[in-house]
Design an enzyme around this catalytic site. Structure first.
Site, PDB file in Angstrom:
ATOM      1  N   ASP A  35       0.860  -1.103  -0.046  1.00  0.00           N
ATOM      2  CA  ASP A  35      -0.121   0.086   0.059  1.00  0.00           C
ATOM      3  C   ASP A  35       0.865   1.255  -0.024  1.00  0.00           C
ATOM      4  OD1 ASP A  35      -1.803  -1.709   0.128  1.00  0.00           O
ATOM      5  OD2 ASP A  35      -2.848  -1.068   2.046  1.00  0.00           O
ATOM      6  N   THR A  36       1.835   1.176   0.626  1.00  0.00           N
ATOM      7  CA  THR A  36       2.728   2.529   0.838  1.00  0.00           C
ATOM      8  C   THR A  36       3.270   2.731  -0.328  1.00  0.00           C
ATOM      9  OG1 THR A  36       4.606   0.902   1.557  1.00  0.00           O
ATOM     10  CG2 THR A  36       3.103   2.348   3.391  1.00  0.00           C
ATOM     11  N   TYR A  38       2.299   1.980  -3.486  1.00  0.00           N
ATOM     12  CA  TYR A  38       1.104   2.191  -4.387  1.00  0.00           C
ATOM     13  C   TYR A  38       0.995   4.036  -3.989  1.00  0.00           C
ATOM     14  CZ  TYR A  38      -3.382   2.651  -6.629  1.00  0.00           C
ATOM     15  OH  TYR A  38      -4.379   2.960  -7.322  1.00  0.00           O
ATOM     16  N   ASP A  39       0.874   4.309  -2.709  1.00  0.00           N
ATOM     17  CA  ASP A  39       0.534   5.739  -2.236  1.00  0.00           C
ATOM     18  C   ASP A  39       1.507   6.607  -2.791  1.00  0.00           C
ATOM     19  OD1 ASP A  39      -1.742   4.834  -1.351  1.00  0.00           O
ATOM     20  OD2 ASP A  39      -0.952   4.671   0.955  1.00  0.00           O
ATOM     21  N   LEU A  85     -34.091 -11.141 -18.117  1.00  0.00           N
ATOM     22  CA  LEU A  85     -33.968 -12.512 -18.336  1.00  0.00           C
ATOM     23  C   LEU A  85     -35.425 -13.398 -17.918  1.00  0.00           C
ATOM     24  CD1 LEU A  85     -30.535 -13.498 -17.073  1.00  0.00           C
ATOM     25  CD2 LEU A  85     -31.233 -13.694 -19.160  1.00  0.00           C
ATOM     26  N   GLU A 119     -23.893 -19.464 -14.507  1.00  0.00           N
ATOM     27  CA  GLU A 119     -23.354 -18.331 -13.943  1.00  0.00           C
ATOM     28  C   GLU A 119     -24.134 -18.080 -12.616  1.00  0.00           C
ATOM     29  OE1 GLU A 119     -23.086 -15.016 -16.590  1.00  0.00           O
ATOM     30  OE2 GLU A 119     -22.002 -16.421 -18.087  1.00  0.00           O
ATOM     31  N   LYS A 121     -26.149 -15.569 -10.310  1.00  0.00           N
ATOM     32  CA  LYS A 121     -27.177 -14.598 -10.703  1.00  0.00           C
ATOM     33  C   LYS A 121     -26.844 -13.731  -9.579  1.00  0.00           C
ATOM     34  CE  LYS A 121     -31.622 -13.006 -12.368  1.00  0.00           C
ATOM     35  NZ  LYS A 121     -31.586 -11.746 -11.456  1.00  0.00           N
ATOM     36  N   ARG A 142     -29.145   0.449 -16.571  1.00  0.00           N
ATOM     37  CA  ARG A 142     -30.211  -0.285 -17.134  1.00  0.00           C
ATOM     38  C   ARG A 142     -31.227   0.696 -17.490  1.00  0.00           C
ATOM     39  NH1 ARG A 142     -34.406  -3.447 -17.124  1.00  0.00           N
ATOM     40  NH2 ARG A 142     -34.570  -5.094 -18.700  1.00  0.00           N
ATOM     41  N   GLU A 181     -22.894  -6.803 -13.410  1.00  0.00           N
ATOM     42  CA  GLU A 181     -23.627  -6.349 -12.010  1.00  0.00           C
ATOM     43  C   GLU A 181     -22.615  -5.547 -11.246  1.00  0.00           C
ATOM     44  OE1 GLU A 181     -26.479  -7.150 -12.612  1.00  0.00           O
ATOM     45  OE2 GLU A 181     -27.658  -7.529 -10.924  1.00  0.00           O
ATOM     46  N   LYS A 300     -26.878 -19.851 -19.714  1.00  0.00           N
ATOM     47  CA  LYS A 300     -26.657 -19.654 -21.114  1.00  0.00           C
ATOM     48  C   LYS A 300     -26.434 -20.497 -22.056  1.00  0.00           C
ATOM     49  CE  LYS A 300     -25.504 -15.230 -18.879  1.00  0.00           C
ATOM     50  NZ  LYS A 300     -24.329 -14.106 -18.821  1.00  0.00           N
ATOM     51  N   CYS A 418     -65.143 -11.390  18.182  1.00  0.00           N
ATOM     52  CA  CYS A 418     -65.005 -11.658  16.815  1.00  0.00           C
ATOM     53  C   CYS A 418     -65.407 -10.188  15.869  1.00  0.00           C
ATOM     54  CB  CYS A 418     -66.296 -12.559  16.220  1.00  0.00           C
ATOM     55  SG  CYS A 418     -66.425 -12.971  14.367  1.00  0.00           S
ATOM     56  N   CYS A 421     -69.112 -10.986  14.042  1.00  0.00           N
ATOM     57  CA  CYS A 421     -70.331 -10.994  14.380  1.00  0.00           C
ATOM     58  C   CYS A 421     -70.252 -10.316  15.800  1.00  0.00           C
ATOM     59  CB  CYS A 421     -70.746 -12.471  14.465  1.00  0.00           C
ATOM     60  SG  CYS A 421     -69.811 -13.275  15.674  1.00  0.00           S
ATOM     61  N   CYS A 436     -63.935 -17.657  16.778  1.00  0.00           N
ATOM     62  CA  CYS A 436     -65.251 -17.535  16.889  1.00  0.00           C
ATOM     63  C   CYS A 436     -65.951 -18.623  16.906  1.00  0.00           C
ATOM     64  CB  CYS A 436     -65.725 -16.446  15.614  1.00  0.00           C
ATOM     65  SG  CYS A 436     -67.443 -16.217  15.649  1.00  0.00           S
ATOM     66  N   CYS A 441     -72.208 -17.156  12.760  1.00  0.00           N
ATOM     67  CA  CYS A 441     -71.212 -15.916  12.278  1.00  0.00           C
ATOM     68  C   CYS A 441     -71.210 -15.907  10.911  1.00  0.00           C
ATOM     69  CB  CYS A 441     -69.901 -16.196  13.225  1.00  0.00           C
ATOM     70  SG  CYS A 441     -68.635 -14.885  12.365  1.00  0.00           S
TER      71      CYS A 441
HETATM   72  S1  IVH Z   1     -27.241 -12.137 -18.430  1.00  0.00           S
HETATM   73  C1  IVH Z   1     -29.377 -11.082 -22.038  1.00  0.00           C
HETATM   74  N1  IVH Z   1     -25.871 -12.962 -16.366  1.00  0.00           N
HETATM   75  O1  IVH Z   1     -30.043 -10.569 -13.857  1.00  0.00           O
HETATM   76  C2  IVH Z   1     -28.567 -11.401 -20.804  1.00  0.00           C
HETATM   77  N2  IVH Z   1     -27.515 -11.191 -15.911  1.00  0.00           N
HETATM   78  O2  IVH Z   1     -33.174 -10.749 -14.365  1.00  0.00           O
HETATM   79  C3  IVH Z   1     -28.920 -10.566 -19.843  1.00  0.00           C
HETATM   80  N3  IVH Z   1     -27.901 -10.543 -13.775  1.00  0.00           N
HETATM   81  O3  IVH Z   1     -30.739  -7.499 -15.711  1.00  0.00           O
HETATM   82  C4  IVH Z   1     -28.227 -10.613 -18.441  1.00  0.00           C
HETATM   83  N4  IVH Z   1     -26.182 -11.983 -12.780  1.00  0.00           N
HETATM   84  O4  IVH Z   1     -28.709  -7.392 -13.924  1.00  0.00           O
HETATM   85  C5  IVH Z   1     -26.851 -12.080 -16.814  1.00  0.00           C
HETATM   86  N5  IVH Z   1     -24.438 -13.616 -14.605  1.00  0.00           N
HETATM   87  C6  IVH Z   1     -25.487 -12.978 -15.012  1.00  0.00           C
HETATM   88  C7  IVH Z   1     -26.168 -12.119 -14.225  1.00  0.00           C
HETATM   89  C8  IVH Z   1     -27.350 -11.472 -14.892  1.00  0.00           C
HETATM   90  C9  IVH Z   1     -27.094 -11.032 -12.349  1.00  0.00           C
HETATM   91  C10 IVH Z   1     -28.939  -9.527 -13.572  1.00  0.00           C
HETATM   92  C11 IVH Z   1     -28.965  -8.565 -14.704  1.00  0.00           C
HETATM   93  C12 IVH Z   1     -30.247  -8.795 -15.340  1.00  0.00           C
HETATM   94  C13 IVH Z   1     -30.789  -9.436 -14.691  1.00  0.00           C
HETATM   95  C14 IVH Z   1     -32.004 -10.251 -15.422  1.00  0.00           C
END
Ligand code: IVH
Length: 681
Positions: A35-36, A38-39, A85, A119, A121, A142, A181, A300, A418, A421, A436, A441
């Site tokens: 860190d130092t 970097y600073d 999605l 993946e 979410k 978005r 995200e 996907k 009640c 009633c 009741c 009733c």
């Molecule tokens: S793909 C066309 N991948 O979930 C493809 N979305 O309900 C669109 N999200 O609006 C998104 N993790 O904000 C994708 N691994 C992931 C995600 C992800 C979170 C969110 C994203 C999207 C929402 C859809």
């Protein structure tokens, strides 16, 4: 001051070093510099930029935090829309999705192996980043997917978002759009709320809200303090012919990492939906150990070629789906607490809440069960609460966020009378329920009639809740028997009831006299007698006389009927008012005995004989009752709840606690197709 060559070179070198250090620290989580050090380098760069302002570029590490707060955010149009999605809530819905996308493609894809990327979410806010010649030029929310807000200044403060792409060997790329995200690690979220609490500020209900609130901050210096983080998951490259650079989502994720983005490393290449299902099940529990919040799994299709062929619907890509976790929780505010009186006279307190989206539906009411539960939760009008909806279970309040309680609230106390009633209510010792007990009733009567006319009971079409309420309120009906005295004339006077509807209704009521004995028994609404138990009882006691004469021990002898049910049934038939009702129903001509001949031996399917089934969730084509009837016809037993004795769980969409319990007991699950196959054998 005149810019000199060595200074310009040094500035470049410092930026490269600092960028590498940031990348290692924030993206790779593997620091390469103290860190130092970097600073010191950072200060050196700052000084050079102060002396030679013409050397300042927007991708300089010193430019992450803006000087002045913005006054507003401008609206911007996304070059490529941000789709959302489609949601699936269980594996079966995922299978339906697979069948759907396969049908969309040429026949060679109608079966066979295909690659998916699964993946996590991430539960945060979507962000669209634009890089021109490798430099971050725009960060946008978005919004509605087409128009978003330009929050570039705030985005720059997020350390894991590169201000300049690492173009090593990829110099040809001109324009890059990255989506991902923004999220808050749970630890950071906790610290933020602790600080806010000390400062007497309103707390963020969850990390997602904290992210959304932070991104909309006009002062990017505050944003910088919040330590937002970012995972990239989508890459669009434009202005370049060479598409061979990434042909799959898997390669795109690798490329994103090479360009300098943080990518959630928990993604997995799957070769079948079974592998996806395993991934989902693993993360359903593992997510609780995760340092950031996730609310499902995104599946996907890996090949971009297939993604292109499938394209998009109005709202969603056809090639991806979000598989959400079953139980969903959300915060909302209790606007009122009301008390409902049900068919059994039970007083059920209900939280009336500000509407909130949960597992795909809008929830504005949740049961608070009984006064014990209210005391335990200490829930009050005005409270902010967490509500949960899991599968087929009705929404419930999980807990109160006491920190958000407004001043001067009062504990909620169950009424002593009640609310319908006015008669004093009773709570028997050892019971959680307040009831009741007034037989006349109006609330109880309404509930009884609604149950009598419902689909699984006498199935009287056209007799909705509003009509039932009118019939009771206008004193046209005092018991289910009175329904059979209704005439067109009597009905015509009611709201929204024309001659035609009245005619239809009178005929539907008359037709219900043909419904079998098991439905009549279920329609009586005896405690613990659901449609399955009614079926079991009427198979053994084929006439109402037999059932009336049966002792509790006789009833308990029926397979699947326990002591509690038997006691409830026996008591019901001993009550004089109920005996009067039975006589009246008999006089009306309702079926109080079986007409079908009992099943001949040898007709049963060996797959089903002696086996116990439970049916849960929504099946793709069969109604639940139809499935139950088929099982029973084949010689199987159907019960309402899962136990160790259950052999099979027939499971459809949105299955909830029963599925969980079956899984924990290792009970074999069947989908509709498998059930039908078994029936055919
Ligand atoms: S793909 C066309 N991948 O979930 C493809 N979305 O309900 C669109 N999200 O609006 C998104 N993790 O904000 C994708 N691994 C992931 C995600 C992800 C979170 C969110 C994203 C999207 C929402 C859809």
């Amino acid at each position: 001051m005149v810019q000199t060559q060595p200074e310009a070179k040094r500035v470049e070198e410092l930026r490269r070093l600092l960028q590498q250090a940031s990348y290692a620290y924030y993206v790779l989580d593997a620091p390469i510099m103290e860190d130092t050090v970097y600073d010191r380098l950072y200060r050196e760069l700052q000084e050079l930029e102060t002396n030679y302002p013409e050397l300042i570029t927007p991708d300089s590490p010193t430019q992450r935090i803006g000087e002045r707060p913005a006054t507003h955010f401008t609206s911007v149009r996304h070059n490529i829309p941000l789709y959302s999605l489609e949601n699936a809530f269980n594996i079966e819905e995922l299978q339906t999705w697979e069948q759907r996308w396969r049908r969309h493609l040429p026949s060679q894809y109608s079966a066979g192996e295909v690659e998916y990327v699964a993946e996590l979410k991430i539960d945060g806010a979507a962000l669209a980043l634009t890089y021109q010649n490798g430099i971050l030029v725009r960060g946008a929310t978005r919004g509605d997917g087409v128009m978003g807000e330009d929050i570039t200044q705030n985005v720059r403060t997020i350390r894991s978002i590169p201000l300049r792409l690492n173009f090593d060997g990829l110099e040809n790329i001109e324009k890059v759009e990255v989506r991902g995200e923004v999220f808050l690690p749970l630890e950071v979220f906790k610290q933020i709320n602790e600080k806010r609490q000390k400062a007497g500020e309103q707390l963020f209900a969850n990390p997602r809200n904290a992210v959304a609130g932070t991104l909309r901050q006009l002062d990017s210096r505050i944003v910088a303090q919040r330590q937002l983080d970012f995972f990239a998951y989508t890459l669009h490259i434009t202005g370049m012919d060479d598409s061979s650079i990434a042909n799959t989502q898997w390669e795109a994720l690798e490329l994103l990492q090479r360009l300098g983005f943080r990518v959630d490393t928990n993604h997995k290449l799957c070769h079948s939906l079974n592998e996806v299902a395993e991934y989902y099940q693993y993360w359903d529990t593992e997510r609780l150990n995760s340092p950031y919040m996730t609310d499902g799994v995104v599946v996907k299709l890996n090949a971009f070629k297939l993604q292109e062929q499938l394209g998009f619907t109005q709202k969603f890509p056809r090639w991806a789906i979000a598989l959400k976790y079953a139980a969903e929780e959300a915060p909302t505010r209790v606007e009122n607490i009301t008390v409902n009186v049900g068919r059994t006279g039970a007083l059920t307190p209900l939280a009336e809440m500000r509407p909130v989206q949960l597992a795909g539906t809008t929830v504005s009411r949740a049961t608070l069960h009984n006064s014990d539960r209210i005391t335990q939760l200490d829930i009050r009008i005005g409270d902010t609460v967490i509500v949960r909806k899991a599968g087929e279970i009705i929404p419930e309040v999980v807990r109160v966020i006491k920190e958000l309680r407004p001043a001067h609230t009062q504990p909620f106390i169950m009424p002593t009378h009640c609310p319908v009633c006015g008669q004093q209510v009773v709570r028997e010792s050892g019971e959680a329920v307040t009831r009741c007990v007034n037989a006349s009733c109006a609330a109880i009567l309404k509930g009884e009639i609604e149950h009598w006319v419902s689909r699984d009971a006498l199935d009287i079409k056209g007799m909705g809740e509003k009509l039932v309420h009118q019939l009771v309120d206008k004193e046209l009906v005092h018991s289910v028997g009175d329904l059979y005295d209704l005439t067109e004339d009597k009905l015509c006077g009611l709201e929204r009831m024309g001659k035609k509807s009245a005619q239809k209704l009178v005929s539907a009521i008359a037709q219900s006299k043909n419904q079998p004995w098991s439905r009549v028994l279920y329609g009586l609404g005896i405690r613990h007698v659901g449609s399955v138990n009614a079926q079991l009882l009427t198979e053994k006691f084929t006439t109402v006389e037999q059932l009336t004469a049966a002792r509790q021990s006789d009833i308990e002898g029926v397979y699947g009927i326990g002591a509690e049910i038997a006691q409830s049934v026996s008591q019901w038939f001993l009550t004089p008012a109920n005996q009067t009702l039975i006589s009246r129903l008999q006089a009306i001509g309702l079926q109080l005995a079986n007409t079908e001949a009992p099943k001949a031996a040898g007709e049963t399917n060996p797959n089903f004989a002696g086996k116990t089934f439970v049916v849960t969730g929504t099946l793709p084509t069969l109604k639940r009752d139809e499935a139950k009837a088929l099982i029973q016809k084949a010689g199987g037993k159907v019960t309402d709840s899962i136990s160790k004795k259950t052999d099979f769980l027939v499971v459809g969409a949105d299955a909830g606690s029963k599925l969980e319990k079956a899984q924990s007991l290792g009970i074999t699950q069947l989908n509709e197709a498998q059930l039908l196959e078994m029936l055919e054998n």
